[in-house]
Design an enzyme around this catalytic site. Structure first.
Site, mmCIF file in Angstrom:
data_model
loop_
_atom_site.group_PDB
_atom_site.id
_atom_site.type_symbol
_atom_site.label_atom_id
_atom_site.label_comp_id
_atom_site.label_asym_id
_atom_site.label_seq_id
_atom_site.Cartn_x
_atom_site.Cartn_y
_atom_site.Cartn_z
ATOM 1 N N ASN A 1 86.666 118.418 -21.433
ATOM 2 C CA ASN A 1 86.811 118.494 -19.975
ATOM 3 C C ASN A 1 88.149 119.169 -19.692
ATOM 4 O OD1 ASN A 1 87.091 118.128 -17.254
ATOM 5 N ND2 ASN A 1 87.134 115.882 -17.317
ATOM 6 N N TRP A 2 88.066 120.421 -19.301
ATOM 7 C CA TRP A 2 89.307 121.193 -19.107
ATOM 8 C C TRP A 2 89.995 120.857 -17.790
ATOM 9 C CZ3 TRP A 2 87.670 126.886 -20.804
ATOM 10 C CH2 TRP A 2 87.283 126.851 -22.146
ATOM 11 N N LYS A 3 89.316 120.088 -16.943
ATOM 12 C CA LYS A 3 89.867 119.704 -15.628
ATOM 13 C C LYS A 3 90.344 120.961 -14.882
ATOM 14 C CE LYS A 3 90.751 115.156 -17.479
ATOM 15 N NZ LYS A 3 91.547 113.934 -17.521
ATOM 16 N N GLU B 1 85.223 105.807 -19.960
ATOM 17 C CA GLU B 1 86.589 106.317 -19.836
ATOM 18 C C GLU B 1 87.442 105.285 -19.110
ATOM 19 O OE1 GLU B 1 86.676 110.883 -20.318
ATOM 20 O OE2 GLU B 1 86.595 110.409 -18.194
ATOM 21 N N GLU C 1 88.724 110.668 -11.905
ATOM 22 C CA GLU C 1 89.584 111.442 -11.005
ATOM 23 C C GLU C 1 88.860 111.776 -9.702
ATOM 24 O OE1 GLU C 1 90.696 114.298 -13.993
ATOM 25 O OE2 GLU C 1 91.796 112.687 -14.994
ATOM 26 N N HIS D 1 83.497 111.238 -12.764
ATOM 27 C CA HIS D 1 84.787 111.129 -13.447
ATOM 28 C C HIS D 1 85.748 110.304 -12.593
ATOM 29 C CE1 HIS D 1 88.570 112.112 -15.329
ATOM 30 N NE2 HIS D 1 87.865 112.464 -16.385
ATOM 31 N N GLY E 1 94.823 110.436 -19.846
ATOM 32 C CA GLY E 1 96.044 111.215 -19.636
ATOM 33 C C GLY E 1 97.326 110.422 -19.834
ATOM 34 N N SER F 1 92.640 109.891 -23.728
ATOM 35 C CA SER F 1 93.703 110.143 -24.708
ATOM 36 C C SER F 1 93.191 110.273 -26.143
ATOM 37 C CB SER F 1 94.783 109.056 -24.629
ATOM 38 O OG SER F 1 95.445 109.110 -23.380
HETATM 39 P P1 13P Z 1 92.591 112.881 -21.662
HETATM 40 O O1 13P Z 1 91.905 113.145 -22.972
HETATM 41 O O2 13P Z 1 93.553 113.949 -21.268
HETATM 42 O O3 13P Z 1 93.178 111.491 -21.609
HETATM 43 O O4 13P Z 1 91.459 112.920 -20.524
HETATM 44 C C1 13P Z 1 90.289 112.221 -20.734
HETATM 45 C C2 13P Z 1 89.324 112.589 -19.698
HETATM 46 O O5 13P Z 1 89.518 112.277 -18.530
HETATM 47 C C3 13P Z 1 88.152 113.361 -20.084
HETATM 48 O O6 13P Z 1 87.221 113.437 -19.054
#
Ligand code: 13P
Length: 251
Positions: free
Chosen positions: A10-12, A167, A97, A95, A173, A213
């Site tokens: 997931n490159w966000k 998650e 976020e 997600h 993160g 993470s």
């Molecule tokens: P990180 O791997 O940066 O913690 O993010 C996880 C994530 O939100 C994947 O969707």
């Protein structure tokens, strides 16, 4: 039949176009048909150019979000049909976020999951508790609510295209990865719950990914656990070498 592992990046809201192309090319070059299933989920504007780069490779394309309606006056939104036409196989729904940062609710996420599965996309449906909820011993109650409300009334003939990602929000993160035991406990609970909601057969074959993470160092320990079927990787998917190591850890 054993479940095949899936590793999705997931490159966000990261990468320039040049970086996205280079990253996709490096992931494609390092992934073989013998690898775990692999997908990358770039930002919307990079879907078409990344699809070009991935053409002929075994790496699938995914999007990070979709809207439940097919078309219409939804400024700024993207439909499932558009994602399919852009070459997507997967879409991430729910997600944290978007749940916590943008206020998306369980019923709205359920609409998205239904629409995306009906359209023919594979859905990576995210669930996970906040730190305060874990500390208050509410992890299972939160997962129960998110799964029960989010996964209801899904199209029965498309349930083979469902993936769940656990998650925990406190792990995303933060560098604070869940222990393999914490992940296994949550995944086993989710699988049991999905058995009740969607049936035992669906639950048995459902891939449940861990996200939060994940690094090249922590991946193998997590993927070793019986109910952890791969990972949804954020930060470590932005560098080809760490992402490819995580793919290798998935076997
Ligand atoms: P990180 O791997 O940066 O913690 O993010 C996880 C994530 O939100 C994947 O969707």
């Amino acid at each position: 039949m054993p479940r095949k592992k899936l590793v999705a990046g997931n490159w966000k809201m990261n990468t320039t176009l040049a970086e996205a192309r280079a990253l996709a090319a490096a992931v494609a070059a390092g992934t073989t048909p013998a690898s775990a299933d692999v997908a990358v989920c770039p930002p919307f504007p990079w879907l078409l150019p990344v699809a070009e780069v991935l053409r002929g490779s075994v790496v699938a394309l995914g999007a990070q979000n979709c809207h439940p309606q097919k078309s219409g006056a939804y400024t700024g939104e993207v439909s499932t049909g558009m994602l399919l036409e852009a070459g997507c196989k997967y879409v991430i729904v729910g997600h944290s976020e978007r749940r916590h940062g943008l206020g998306e609710t369980d019923p709205f996420l359920n609409e998205k999951a239904k629409a995306a599965l009906s359209a023919g996309l594979h859905v990576i449906f995210c669930v996970g508790e906040l730190l305060a909820e874990r500390e208050a011993n509410q992890t299972e109650a939160v997962l129960d609510r998110q799964a029960t409300q989010g996964l209801r009334d899904l199209p029965a003939d498309r349930l083979g295209n469902l993936v769940v990602a656990y998650e925990p929000v406190w792990a995303i993160g933060t560098g604070k990865v869940a222990t393999p035991e914490q992940a296994q406990d949550a995944h086993a609970f989710i699988r049991k719950k999905v058995g009740v909601i969607l049936g035992e057969n669906v639950a048995r074959s459902l891939p449940i990914l861990y996200g939060g993470s994940v690094t090249a160092d922590s991946a193998a320990g997590l993927f070793d656990r019986p109910d952890v079927d791969g990972g949804l990787v954020g930060g470590a998917s932005l560098k080809a070498d760490s992402f490819l190591k995580i793919i290798q850890a998935a076997g």
